[in-house]
Design a protein around this motif. Structure first.
Motif, PDB file in Angstrom:
ATOM      1  N   PRO A  56       0.840  -1.208   0.000  1.00  0.00           N
ATOM      2  CA  PRO A  56       0.000   0.000   0.000  1.00  0.00           C
ATOM      3  C   PRO A  56       0.870   1.251   0.000  1.00  0.00           C
ATOM      4  O   PRO A  56       1.973   1.250   0.548  1.00  0.00           O
ATOM      5  N   THR A  57       0.355   2.303  -0.597  1.00  0.00           N
ATOM      6  CA  THR A  57       1.146   3.530  -0.737  1.00  0.00           C
ATOM      7  C   THR A  57       0.330   4.783  -0.404  1.00  0.00           C
ATOM      8  O   THR A  57      -0.902   4.766  -0.391  1.00  0.00           O
ATOM      9  N   ASP A  65      -0.949  -6.674   2.440  1.00  0.00           N
ATOM     10  CA  ASP A  65      -2.151  -5.940   2.864  1.00  0.00           C
ATOM     11  C   ASP A  65      -3.129  -5.810   1.702  1.00  0.00           C
ATOM     12  O   ASP A  65      -3.545  -4.704   1.322  1.00  0.00           O
ATOM     13  N   ALA A  66      -3.499  -6.952   1.143  1.00  0.00           N
ATOM     14  CA  ALA A  66      -4.401  -6.948  -0.014  1.00  0.00           C
ATOM     15  C   ALA A  66      -5.741  -6.308   0.314  1.00  0.00           C
ATOM     16  O   ALA A  66      -6.453  -5.857  -0.595  1.00  0.00           O
ATOM     17  N   ASP A  67      -6.095  -6.238   1.598  1.00  0.00           N
ATOM     18  CA  ASP A  67      -7.336  -5.568   1.990  1.00  0.00           C
ATOM     19  C   ASP A  67      -7.263  -4.061   1.763  1.00  0.00           C
ATOM     20  O   ASP A  67      -8.275  -3.367   1.862  1.00  0.00           O
ATOM     21  N   ALA A  68      -6.059  -3.548   1.445  1.00  0.00           N
ATOM     22  CA  ALA A  68      -5.902  -2.119   1.156  1.00  0.00           C
ATOM     23  C   ALA A  68      -6.134  -1.791  -0.311  1.00  0.00           C
ATOM     24  O   ALA A  68      -5.966  -0.641  -0.728  1.00  0.00           O
ATOM     25  N   PHE A  95       0.411 -15.613  -7.734  1.00  0.00           N
ATOM     26  CA  PHE A  95       0.063 -14.474  -6.897  1.00  0.00           C
ATOM     27  C   PHE A  95       0.036 -14.920  -5.443  1.00  0.00           C
ATOM     28  O   PHE A  95      -0.580 -15.938  -5.109  1.00  0.00           O
ATOM     29  N   ILE A  96       0.696 -14.148  -4.589  1.00  0.00           N
ATOM     30  CA  ILE A  96       0.621 -14.366  -3.142  1.00  0.00           C
ATOM     31  C   ILE A  96       0.026 -13.105  -2.524  1.00  0.00           C
ATOM     32  O   ILE A  96       0.655 -12.044  -2.538  1.00  0.00           O
ATOM     33  N   LEU A  97      -1.189 -13.223  -2.033  1.00  0.00           N
ATOM     34  CA  LEU A  97      -1.857 -12.100  -1.383  1.00  0.00           C
ATOM     35  C   LEU A  97      -1.765 -12.294   0.125  1.00  0.00           C
ATOM     36  O   LEU A  97      -1.893 -13.419   0.622  1.00  0.00           O
ATOM     37  N   MET A  98      -1.543 -11.221   0.842  1.00  0.00           N
ATOM     38  CA  MET A  98      -1.502 -11.268   2.306  1.00  0.00           C
ATOM     39  C   MET A  98      -2.583 -10.356   2.862  1.00  0.00           C
ATOM     40  O   MET A  98      -2.805  -9.260   2.335  1.00  0.00           O
TER      41      MET A  98
END
Length: 310
Positions: free
Chosen positions: A76-77, A131-134, A155-158
């Motif tokens: 996230p940025t 932080d894929a929820d971002a 793809f590796i989502l966290m």
């Protein structure tokens, strides 16, 4: 393939067993979802998994995750003066933040471009999304389209908040669960990483809830908040003027992440001294309001006014 990379992971037997099985059977899905609290080993596990996936059968030399041409790591940025900055970069530049960082459509477009090209020296390309929820709405929709059209990319989502992800994204991933560490494992990780002194602070250990990463982050957060402000928070405000003054000081002195941390700290501090469930409910409401991007100063004014000690 070399599975020794996983030996550095402590307290996540279920996740390690699942990841090792994927490697040994060579049944690699298009997408993995590492789900669990912050700071409990998801980033380390992703690193170990990639090391095992890319390891050379002859020399098993470790790869440079940050510089590998077939690995893209997305975080996230914040947008600042036409530049995208991660949280650590924003902190390093002294940029005050009042909202959480997000993963933007521009970043996902870079992911799509990366994923559609062929790997250079690895069996697969790997995209890691922290932080894929971002993911904002546009970015999540664009990512979903990419997951629906699998290429030669893993793809590796966290995430620490599975419930906020699109159900359609979750359905396209193999979920790897991560759990909070036991007290013994927590102590082992903190000591191993040079933070054994945190174990002497039971307040931080309680707030961390089995997460060594959070224990370290909270320890650093505690050092970053002005001591005078912390002392003001030790007791409830005793007047409207005191409540409004403290709200103004919190909003002026603390950025977004510090304010969220302060709420968790006050929950534990005030519960230990007052044992009032009504205060816990008010603080939780304040936390949810700030998470939903309500004006922080207004949130603190309302909350602290409602907590005045009569």
């Amino acid at each position: 393939m070399n599975l020794n990379h996983f030996s550095s992971i402590i307290g996540q037997a279920t996740a390690v067993n699942l990841l090792q099985a994927i490697i040994t059977t060579n049944r690699i899905p298009n997408a993995l979802l590492f789900a669990g609290e912050e700071g409990i080993g998801k980033r380390l596990a992703a690193n170990c998994f990639i090391q095992s996936l890319f390891s050379d059968r002859q020399d098993n030399l470790p790869i440079e995750i940050n510089n590998h041409p077939d690995i893209l790591w997305v975080m996230p940025t914040y947008q600042h003066q036409d530049k995208l900055l991660t949280s650590s970069e924003a902190i390093a530049q002294g940029i005050k933040r009042k909202v959480p960082p997000v993963i933007r459509i521009f970043q996902v477009r870079e992911v799509v471009k990366f994923a559609t090209s062929k790997p250079l020296n690895a069996p697969k390309k790997v995209v890691v999304i922290e932080d894929a929820d971002a993911l904002n709405h546009q970015a999540a929709s664009a990512l979903l389209k990419t997951l629906e059209e699998p290429a030669n990319t893993l793809f590796i989502l966290m995430t620490s908040s599975v419930q906020t992800l699109l159900p359609t994204i979750i359905s396209r991933c193999q979920v790897i669960p991560f759990h909070r560490l036991s007290n013994d494992d927590l102590a082992t990780v903190l000591t191993k990483n040079g933070y054994g002194n945190i174990l002497a602070n039971p307040t931080l250990i309680t707030i961390a809830r089995g997460s060594p990463g959070l224990a370290i982050a909270f320890h650093q957060m505690l050092q970053s908040i002005p001591l005078e402000l912390l002392n003001q928070c030790n007791t409830l405000p005793n007047s409207l003027m005191a409540a409004l003054s403290l709200a103004r000081e919190i909003d002026r002195s603390l950025e977004y992440s510090q304010q969220l941390w302060l709420i968790d700290y006050l929950m534990l501090l005030w519960w230990d001294s007052l044992h009032r469930t009504d205060l816990m409910a008010k603080l939780e409401s304040a936390k949810q309001a700030i998470l939903k991007l309500a004006l922080p100063r207004l949130v603190w004014e309302v909350t602290l006014t409602n907590c005045i000690q009569l």
